[in-house]
Write a protein that holds these residues in place. Structure first.
Motif, PDB file in Angstrom:
ATOM      1  N   LEU A   8      12.704 -32.886 -58.069  1.00  0.00           N
ATOM      2  CA  LEU A   8      12.594 -34.151 -57.344  1.00  0.00           C
ATOM      3  C   LEU A   8      11.500 -35.007 -57.972  1.00  0.00           C
ATOM      4  O   LEU A   8      10.373 -34.566 -58.169  1.00  0.00           O
ATOM      5  CB  LEU A   8      12.274 -33.905 -55.866  1.00  0.00           C
ATOM      6  CG  LEU A   8      12.201 -35.140 -54.970  1.00  0.00           C
ATOM      7  CD1 LEU A   8      13.581 -35.778 -54.831  1.00  0.00           C
ATOM      8  CD2 LEU A   8      11.634 -34.784 -53.600  1.00  0.00           C
ATOM      9  N   TYR A   9      11.869 -36.259 -58.290  1.00  0.00           N
ATOM     10  CA  TYR A   9      10.907 -37.269 -58.730  1.00  0.00           C
ATOM     11  C   TYR A   9      10.757 -38.294 -57.606  1.00  0.00           C
ATOM     12  O   TYR A   9      11.757 -38.766 -57.050  1.00  0.00           O
ATOM     13  CB  TYR A   9      11.395 -37.983 -59.992  1.00  0.00           C
ATOM     14  CG  TYR A   9      11.278 -37.179 -61.266  1.00  0.00           C
ATOM     15  CD1 TYR A   9      10.203 -37.355 -62.126  1.00  0.00           C
ATOM     16  CD2 TYR A   9      12.263 -36.257 -61.623  1.00  0.00           C
ATOM     17  CE1 TYR A   9      10.106 -36.628 -63.311  1.00  0.00           C
ATOM     18  CE2 TYR A   9      12.169 -35.537 -62.801  1.00  0.00           C
ATOM     19  CZ  TYR A   9      11.093 -35.720 -63.639  1.00  0.00           C
ATOM     20  OH  TYR A   9      10.991 -34.999 -64.802  1.00  0.00           O
ATOM     21  N   GLU A  10       9.509 -38.651 -57.278  1.00  0.00           N
ATOM     22  CA  GLU A  10       9.251 -39.614 -56.215  1.00  0.00           C
ATOM     23  C   GLU A  10       8.383 -40.753 -56.729  1.00  0.00           C
ATOM     24  O   GLU A  10       7.424 -40.533 -57.478  1.00  0.00           O
ATOM     25  CB  GLU A  10       8.577 -38.945 -55.021  1.00  0.00           C
ATOM     26  CG  GLU A  10       9.467 -37.963 -54.273  1.00  0.00           C
ATOM     27  CD  GLU A  10       8.814 -37.430 -53.015  1.00  0.00           C
ATOM     28  OE1 GLU A  10       9.286 -37.777 -51.922  1.00  0.00           O
ATOM     29  OE2 GLU A  10       7.824 -36.686 -53.163  1.00  0.00           O
ATOM     30  N   ALA A  11       8.732 -41.980 -56.315  1.00  0.00           N
ATOM     31  CA  ALA A  11       7.951 -43.157 -56.696  1.00  0.00           C
ATOM     32  C   ALA A  11       6.762 -43.303 -55.758  1.00  0.00           C
ATOM     33  O   ALA A  11       6.869 -43.049 -54.554  1.00  0.00           O
ATOM     34  CB  ALA A  11       8.827 -44.400 -56.635  1.00  0.00           C
ATOM     35  N   THR A  12       5.642 -43.724 -56.314  1.00  0.00           N
ATOM     36  CA  THR A  12       4.426 -43.919 -55.512  1.00  0.00           C
ATOM     37  C   THR A  12       4.091 -45.396 -55.342  1.00  0.00           C
ATOM     38  O   THR A  12       3.041 -45.720 -54.786  1.00  0.00           O
ATOM     39  CB  THR A  12       3.240 -43.196 -56.174  1.00  0.00           C
ATOM     40  OG1 THR A  12       3.079 -43.692 -57.515  1.00  0.00           O
ATOM     41  CG2 THR A  12       3.487 -41.696 -56.220  1.00  0.00           C
ATOM     42  N   GLU A  13       4.968 -46.268 -55.805  1.00  0.00           N
ATOM     43  CA  GLU A  13       4.744 -47.698 -55.662  1.00  0.00           C
ATOM     44  C   GLU A  13       6.090 -48.418 -55.601  1.00  0.00           C
ATOM     45  O   GLU A  13       7.133 -47.840 -55.907  1.00  0.00           O
ATOM     46  CB  GLU A  13       3.916 -48.226 -56.828  1.00  0.00           C
ATOM     47  CG  GLU A  13       4.534 -47.950 -58.196  1.00  0.00           C
ATOM     48  CD  GLU A  13       3.648 -48.389 -59.337  1.00  0.00           C
ATOM     49  OE1 GLU A  13       3.151 -49.527 -59.274  1.00  0.00           O
ATOM     50  OE2 GLU A  13       3.451 -47.595 -60.291  1.00  0.00           O
ATOM     51  N   LYS A  14       6.052 -49.667 -55.197  1.00  0.00           N
ATOM     52  CA  LYS A  14       7.275 -50.469 -55.107  1.00  0.00           C
ATOM     53  C   LYS A  14       7.829 -50.729 -56.499  1.00  0.00           C
ATOM     54  O   LYS A  14       7.082 -50.967 -57.449  1.00  0.00           O
ATOM     55  CB  LYS A  14       6.985 -51.790 -54.398  1.00  0.00           C
ATOM     56  CG  LYS A  14       8.217 -52.655 -54.191  1.00  0.00           C
ATOM     57  CD  LYS A  14       7.919 -53.886 -53.346  1.00  0.00           C
ATOM     58  CE  LYS A  14       7.061 -54.864 -54.129  1.00  0.00           C
ATOM     59  NZ  LYS A  14       6.893 -56.142 -53.382  1.00  0.00           N
ATOM     60  N   ILE A  15       9.168 -50.690 -56.596  1.00  0.00           N
ATOM     61  CA  ILE A  15       9.828 -50.884 -57.880  1.00  0.00           C
ATOM     62  C   ILE A  15      10.506 -52.248 -57.874  1.00  0.00           C
ATOM     63  O   ILE A  15      11.352 -52.519 -57.002  1.00  0.00           O
ATOM     64  CB  ILE A  15      10.857 -49.766 -58.133  1.00  0.00           C
ATOM     65  CG1 ILE A  15      10.161 -48.406 -58.140  1.00  0.00           C
ATOM     66  CG2 ILE A  15      11.592 -49.995 -59.444  1.00  0.00           C
ATOM     67  CD1 ILE A  15      11.104 -47.240 -58.218  1.00  0.00           C
ATOM     68  N   PRO A  16      10.164 -53.121 -58.808  1.00  0.00           N
ATOM     69  CA  PRO A  16      10.781 -54.456 -58.843  1.00  0.00           C
ATOM     70  C   PRO A  16      12.278 -54.391 -59.140  1.00  0.00           C
ATOM     71  O   PRO A  16      12.801 -53.376 -59.612  1.00  0.00           O
ATOM     72  CB  PRO A  16      10.013 -55.164 -59.970  1.00  0.00           C
ATOM     73  CG  PRO A  16       8.769 -54.374 -60.158  1.00  0.00           C
ATOM     74  CD  PRO A  16       9.123 -52.962 -59.814  1.00  0.00           C
TER      75      PRO A  16
END
Length: 431
Positions: free
Chosen positions: A143-151
């Motif tokens: 699992l890969y998780e984003a830690t910030e908003k993605i444009p």
């Protein structure tokens, strides 16, 4: 406006957009029930991005929330890495994908899961432009998780490898024919396959002795040694109707057991190797047909298909009885209009069987349970027309034979333009 149209950009990269097989959109209501939404590709030209429009079944109020699920099936994304390997070595596959969700909207929360990957290895790449944190590997799932908003419209190539010692069966061409016979009450199917193994190729020539000494046929391997075709368990195949032939002739290495047909080619198919063959079988027509006066509704699978396979091109044809007239049809996905023609078969008298042909491209095994619904007209006169005309022509042939037998075509001697009697003929013979 009764419904909202949601525009969604899906799947970037030119080498990906050409291989999109199917896009599915679902919404989940407050009661937990899922509803399939209509999605269609928009006529917007872009070198890298495809845009789809999705129609929601109800208006969405400002500030409200709704749940939307988007799925896509993309073919030919796994390639051998390296391309050539020894016969006994395990196969490694490489996948390149976008690390981020491609959307015309900013994404607040995002995670991507890689399921059932063995010996996972992340190939070297530049730093992620937007942070993705990799979790632990649990039961071969990552699992890969984003830690910030993605444009919006974020694209970043991400490649990884994993071990999969199994063939990559690819059907370059499938010709699937369904023959409808009301008189024999049978639905006859015949399929012609041209297949290729897109798995790893051999780095050296094939050695049959080494193949058997290593006992590769008895274990999981990247060569195709058998093709499995599961059938609909709700339908019954007529006894002794299954056949399996190739260009050489009948192939005896096949087995039908527990509603599954197992085909074993004449030789193992390694990466880059090809094979073509034909199979066929019969069903009782009543399992697929519903009748109302002179109209009939035929419901049949678009694909039965080899398990875990991708299809490049499919020519799907239905042969209705002579005199049948197509009224309407329904497909579960968008396709070009069918080609309607006629083809002669046994005892056809006038125009021949009504042939309705469809062409499908980039189809996957998961779509095999989808059905084509066909409505056609076939009157009682059409049903009895063929046996009546056949009997009439046979009667004419027998009458012609009878008349010919009555005609004396023998050659007899004459004298001065008159026939010589048998007695005179005997006297002349004695002289």
């Amino acid at each position: 406006m009764r419904f909202l149209q949601l525009i969604y950009a899906f799947l970037s990269l030119l080498y990906v957009k050409e291989d999109i097989s199917l896009v599915i959109a679902l919404t989940v209501g407050t009661n937990g029930k899922k509803t399939l939404l209509k999605s269609s590709q928009m006529d917007i030209y872009d070198d890298d991005i495809l845009y789809y429009t999705i129609a929601l079944p109800y208006p969405v109020s400002p500030g409200s929330e709704f749940s939307l699920s988007l799925s896509a099936i993309i073919t030919k994304q796994s390639v051998p890495y390296p391309e050539h390997i020894p016969m006994e070595k395990e196969q490694v596959l490489k996948v390149t994908t976008n690390a981020y969700p491609l959307s015309p909207y900013d994404t607040g929360n995002y995670s991507v899961a890689l399921l059932s990957v063995t010996d996972f290895y992340e190939l070297p790449h530049e730093d992620f432009p937007y942070s993705l944190t990799k979790g632990d590997i649990v039961n071969h799932n990552i699992l890969y998780e984003a830690t910030e908003k993605i444009p919006s419209d974020t694209v970043f190539d991400f490649s990884f490898t994993f071990s999969r010692n199994a063939p990559l069966t690819y059907v370059n061409y499938l010709k699937r024919d369904l023959w409808v016979s009301h008189w024999s009450s049978a639905l006859q199917l015949e399929e012609y396959y041209e297949i290729t193994n897109h798995g790893a190729k051999l780095d050296k020539g094939f050695s049959r002795a080494k193949y058997f000494n290593e006992k590769l046929a008895a274990r999981q391997h990247h060569a195709i040694t058998a093709l499995r075709i599961p059938f609909d368990k709700s339908k019954t195949i007529q006894d002794q109707s299954i056949y399996f032939v190739d260009k050489v002739g009948n192939v005896s290495t096949s087995q039908y057991y527990n509603d599954e047909l197992v085909l074993r080619p004449r030789f193992p198919l390694f990466g880059g190797w090809n094979y073509n063959f034909t199979i066929g079988w019969n069903y009782d027509l009543k399992q697929f047909l519903r009748q109302g006066n002179d109209e009939y509704i035929l419901s049949a699978h678009i694909l039965d298909g080899i398990r875990d396979t991708t299809y490049g091109k499919i020519d799907f044809s239905i042969y209705l009885p002579e005199g049948a007239e197509l009224i309407d049809y329904s497909l579960p996905f968008a396709a070009s209009e069918p080609d309607i023609s006629h083809e002669y078969s046994y005892l056809d008298i006038e125009n021949g069987h009504t042939k309705i042909s469809f062409e499908f491209e980039n189809i996957v095994d998961e779509m095999k349970n989808l059905e084509l619904i066909l409505r056609y007209k076939y009157s009682s006169y059409n049903i009895i027309q063929k046996p009546l005309f056949t009997a009439f022509y046979i009667f004419l042939a027998l009458m012609g034979l009878y008349v010919l037998k009555k005609i004396d075509l023998s050659i007899k001697p004459t004298r001065n333009g008159k026939l010589i009697s048998s007695e005179e003929e005997k006297v002349d013979f004695k002289k």
